[in-house]
Enzyme design. Structure first.
Site, PDB file in Angstrom:
ATOM      1  N   HIS A  25      -3.861  36.610  36.415  1.00 55.46           N
ATOM      2  CA  HIS A  25      -3.727  35.598  37.677  1.00 55.46           C
ATOM      3  C   HIS A  25      -4.025  36.214  39.138  1.00 55.46           C
ATOM      4  O   HIS A  25      -3.251  36.364  40.042  1.00 55.46           O
ATOM      5  CB  HIS A  25      -2.079  35.134  37.683  1.00 55.46           C
ATOM      6  CG  HIS A  25      -1.990  34.055  36.500  1.00 55.46           C
ATOM      7  ND1 HIS A  25      -0.601  34.226  36.118  1.00 55.46           N
ATOM      8  CD2 HIS A  25      -2.355  33.395  35.771  1.00 55.46           C
ATOM      9  CE1 HIS A  25      -0.356  33.024  35.187  1.00 55.46           C
ATOM     10  NE2 HIS A  25      -1.632  32.834  35.016  1.00 55.46           N
ATOM     11  N   HIS A  81      -4.992  23.844  26.426  1.00 52.94           N
ATOM     12  CA  HIS A  81      -4.581  24.306  27.677  1.00 52.94           C
ATOM     13  C   HIS A  81      -6.101  24.958  28.442  1.00 52.94           C
ATOM     14  O   HIS A  81      -6.540  25.730  28.041  1.00 52.94           O
ATOM     15  CB  HIS A  81      -3.573  25.515  27.649  1.00 52.94           C
ATOM     16  CG  HIS A  81      -3.143  26.148  28.908  1.00 52.94           C
ATOM     17  ND1 HIS A  81      -3.094  25.507  30.375  1.00 52.94           N
ATOM     18  CD2 HIS A  81      -2.802  27.316  29.336  1.00 52.94           C
ATOM     19  CE1 HIS A  81      -2.768  26.391  31.026  1.00 52.94           C
ATOM     20  NE2 HIS A  81      -2.466  27.678  30.739  1.00 52.94           N
ATOM     21  N   GLU A  83      -6.548  26.465  31.171  1.00 56.91           N
ATOM     22  CA  GLU A  83      -6.492  27.658  32.093  1.00 56.91           C
ATOM     23  C   GLU A  83      -7.774  28.601  31.575  1.00 56.91           C
ATOM     24  O   GLU A  83      -8.082  28.588  30.473  1.00 56.91           O
ATOM     25  CB  GLU A  83      -5.254  28.335  32.168  1.00 56.91           C
ATOM     26  CG  GLU A  83      -5.233  29.317  33.355  1.00 56.91           C
ATOM     27  CD  GLU A  83      -3.789  29.766  33.660  1.00 56.91           C
ATOM     28  OE1 GLU A  83      -2.879  29.645  32.870  1.00 56.91           O
ATOM     29  OE2 GLU A  83      -3.631  30.599  34.644  1.00 56.91           O
ATOM     30  N   ASP A  85      -8.305  31.490  30.939  1.00 57.84           N
ATOM     31  CA  ASP A  85      -8.042  32.507  29.938  1.00 57.84           C
ATOM     32  C   ASP A  85      -8.318  31.843  28.610  1.00 57.84           C
ATOM     33  O   ASP A  85      -8.507  32.530  27.514  1.00 57.84           O
ATOM     34  CB  ASP A  85      -7.193  33.288  29.976  1.00 57.84           C
ATOM     35  CG  ASP A  85      -5.562  32.374  30.027  1.00 57.84           C
ATOM     36  OD1 ASP A  85      -5.870  31.280  30.848  1.00 57.84           O
ATOM     37  OD2 ASP A  85      -4.671  32.834  29.634  1.00 57.84           O
ATOM     38  N   HIS A 147       2.837  26.104  30.628  1.00 59.86           N
ATOM     39  CA  HIS A 147       3.170  26.170  32.098  1.00 59.86           C
ATOM     40  C   HIS A 147       2.308  25.455  33.188  1.00 59.86           C
ATOM     41  O   HIS A 147       2.419  25.405  34.157  1.00 59.86           O
ATOM     42  CB  HIS A 147       3.349  27.561  32.503  1.00 59.86           C
ATOM     43  CG  HIS A 147       2.145  28.252  32.557  1.00 59.86           C
ATOM     44  ND1 HIS A 147       1.640  28.979  33.740  1.00 59.86           N
ATOM     45  CD2 HIS A 147       1.063  28.655  31.775  1.00 59.86           C
ATOM     46  CE1 HIS A 147       0.468  29.411  33.379  1.00 59.86           C
ATOM     47  NE2 HIS A 147       0.110  29.218  32.145  1.00 59.86           N
ATOM     48  N   ASP A 166       0.196  29.151  25.315  1.00 61.03           N
ATOM     49  CA  ASP A 166       0.888  30.227  26.219  1.00 61.03           C
ATOM     50  C   ASP A 166       2.484  30.594  25.684  1.00 61.03           C
ATOM     51  O   ASP A 166       3.008  31.693  25.824  1.00 61.03           O
ATOM     52  CB  ASP A 166       1.001  30.130  27.383  1.00 61.03           C
ATOM     53  CG  ASP A 166      -0.280  30.423  28.181  1.00 61.03           C
ATOM     54  OD1 ASP A 166      -1.128  31.072  27.636  1.00 61.03           O
ATOM     55  OD2 ASP A 166      -0.765  29.686  29.305  1.00 61.03           O
ATOM     56  N   TYR A 194       6.773  38.320  30.226  1.00 62.67           N
ATOM     57  CA  TYR A 194       5.883  37.085  30.270  1.00 62.67           C
ATOM     58  C   TYR A 194       6.822  35.795  30.520  1.00 62.67           C
ATOM     59  O   TYR A 194       6.503  35.188  31.298  1.00 62.67           O
ATOM     60  CB  TYR A 194       5.128  36.873  28.818  1.00 62.67           C
ATOM     61  CG  TYR A 194       4.237  35.938  28.728  1.00 62.67           C
ATOM     62  CD1 TYR A 194       3.062  36.322  28.895  1.00 62.67           C
ATOM     63  CD2 TYR A 194       4.435  34.371  28.407  1.00 62.67           C
ATOM     64  CE1 TYR A 194       1.778  35.230  28.729  1.00 62.67           C
ATOM     65  CE2 TYR A 194       3.656  33.620  28.312  1.00 62.67           C
ATOM     66  CZ  TYR A 194       2.281  34.086  28.539  1.00 62.67           C
ATOM     67  OH  TYR A 194       1.061  33.024  28.421  1.00 62.67           O
ATOM     68  N   HIS A 227      -1.631  34.479  23.246  1.00 62.53           N
ATOM     69  CA  HIS A 227      -1.676  35.921  23.930  1.00 62.53           C
ATOM     70  C   HIS A 227      -0.828  36.772  22.970  1.00 62.53           C
ATOM     71  O   HIS A 227       0.608  36.477  22.661  1.00 62.53           O
ATOM     72  CB  HIS A 227      -1.069  35.939  25.336  1.00 62.53           C
ATOM     73  CG  HIS A 227      -1.878  35.141  26.234  1.00 62.53           C
ATOM     74  ND1 HIS A 227      -3.024  35.689  26.560  1.00 62.53           N
ATOM     75  CD2 HIS A 227      -1.552  34.263  26.999  1.00 62.53           C
ATOM     76  CE1 HIS A 227      -3.660  34.778  27.684  1.00 62.53           C
ATOM     77  NE2 HIS A 227      -2.661  34.074  27.770  1.00 62.53           N
TER      78      HIS A 227
HETATM   79 FE1  FEO Z   1      -2.002  29.701  31.033  1.00 60.69          FE
HETATM   80 FE2  FEO Z   1      -2.972  32.096  28.931  1.00 60.69          FE
HETATM   81  O1  FEO Z   1      -3.015  30.616  30.441  1.00 60.69           O
END
Ligand code: FEO
Length: 397
Positions: A25, A81, A83, A85, A147, A166, A194, A227
């Site tokens: 981030h 998701h 994002e 990543d 999130h 996530d 996390y 992750h």
């Molecule tokens: Fe919210 Fe692992 O991205």
């Protein structure tokens, strides 16, 4: 080269373990145990890819995926998701298989389009929608704000796997893949960090969503996160832990954080800590100089604490910028059920305490008292008073 790993007859991990990652981030989140971007390939009568990897690894990801399967055999892509990543390799992948349907939530579609500005073949899904892929069925569960607004989970029947994206993840690089092969202390440290730094603001939604999924009474063999490790051994353990963490979690801990110019506020912090410990030997007291320690680790310690003391010298009629950075982060966490007070040394104007107290209030802490401040360098008498203040603080909790 990242080797794929077979999880079951039908499911293969095809992600990327990122041992180098130190920040996430932007500069907001420290990840000194690295991370992984978990992507999964399902081979049933239909072939499904769930999520991709972070953008810098897009060509490596697609190259490795080609070693695993002829890309044209992929029937569906699911992006849980958007994002970067997890969606980062989409452009590289869609160059190869441009018409392949991408399953995502409606918010997911908007965010993917906002990132890539491509009009791919999106199929939007809602909670309860299913995708029949042969012997197994995939069921989608929207999980907005866990999130991001687009987040969703996918449940695979037959294999009894929850792909949770996530949620339940950790920034934790490991080649061992499973929770039962990981170092338990490291794993839980990273899982808590996390949660504390990413999911705390959404705790009410975490509780609601977990209870909603539990009510579905789905058999669960594995939780495949996006992750870190896959929860294979007693996957319910991390679900139960999340329910605890989401419920205004606290331990018997008081965290003292301070920022100091010429050590006076440090001396006060240490004397206050000694007073707390003398008054209550059972309470865990931790002391951090915010300018020298990792802010995300401090946020995790605050997450664990029932109360905090924030200290700073006064400079230019304000408190110090290291503390300001931490408090800005803490305000976003929306911690609940925690108490606080301020302390610090000053030379002449001495507004630091008052301003710290105001900002602790804005951050949602219940203020215990008006705090403790002293002018210039604390002498033995003032340090003794700091110890007394620590005792009084712990008594008032
Ligand atoms: Fe919210 Fe692992 O991205």
């Amino acid at each position: 080269m990242q080797a794929s790993k077979r999880l079951t007859e039908k499911v293969t991990w095809v992600g990327k373990v990122d041992w180098e990652l130190e920040k996430f981030h932007g500069d907001e989140l420290s990840t000194y145990r690295g991370s992984s971007y978990n992507s999964y390939l399902i081979r049933d009568e239909k072939v499904v890819l769930i999520d991709t990897v972070w953008l810098p690894y897009d060509t490596e990801f697609v190259r490795n995926l080609k070693d695993e399967i002829d890309l044209k055999e992929i029937d569906y892509i699911i992006i849980q998701h958007a994002e970067i990543d997890h969606s980062g390799a989409l452009r590289e992948l869609m160059r190869e298989i441009p018409g392949t349907p991408i399953y995502c939530t409606n918010n997911g579609r908007k965010i993917i389009q906002g990132h890539f500005h491509e009009d791919w073949n999106f199929v939007t899904v809602k909670t309860g929608d299913t995708l029949d892929i042969g012997e197994s069925t995939l069921t989608f569960v929207e999980a907005p704000m866990l999130h991001w607004p687009d987040t969703m989970f996918t449940y695979m029947s037959g294999e009894n796997i929850l792909f949770s994206n996530d949620a339940f993840g950790q920034h934790y690089a490991t080649e061992t893949l499973y929770n039962d092969r990981a170092d338990t202390c490291e794993l839980y440290e990273e899982a808590m960090k996390y949660y504390a730094n990413i999911l705390t603001p959404f705790s009410a939604l975490v509780t609601k969503k977990i209870n909603e999924v539990l009510a579905m009474e789905l058999p669960l063999n594995m939780i495949c996160t996006s992750h870190g490790v896959i929860w294979r051994d007693n996957p319910a353990q991390i679900v139960e832990t999340y329910l605890k963490w989401a419920n205004n979690y606290q331990e018997n801990q008081i965290t003292i954080v301070y920022d100091t110019m010429w050590q006076s506020t440090r001396l006060m912090a240490e004397a206050i800590a000694a007073g707390i410990q003398a008054e209550d030997p059972d309470v865990v007291v931790k002391v951090y100089n915010v300018a020298k320690k990792d802010k995300n680790d401090i946020v995790t310690e605050i997450f664990k604490s029932k109360a905090i003391l924030a200290g700073s010298a006064t400079v230019n009629n304000r408190y110090l910028s290291g503390m300001a950075g931490l408090l800005e982060m803490v305000k976003g966490m929306k911690f609940k059920n925690k108490k606080a007070a301020a302390f610090g040394s000053y030379g002449w104007s001495g507004e630091g305490n008052k301003l710290l107290t105001e900002d602790l209030t804005v951050a949602g802490f219940e203020i215990v008292n008006e705090g403790f401040r002293t002018q210039w360098v604390p002498d033995e008498e003032v340090l003794a008073a700091c110890q007394e203040y620590g005792k009084e603080f712990v008594r008032s909790l």
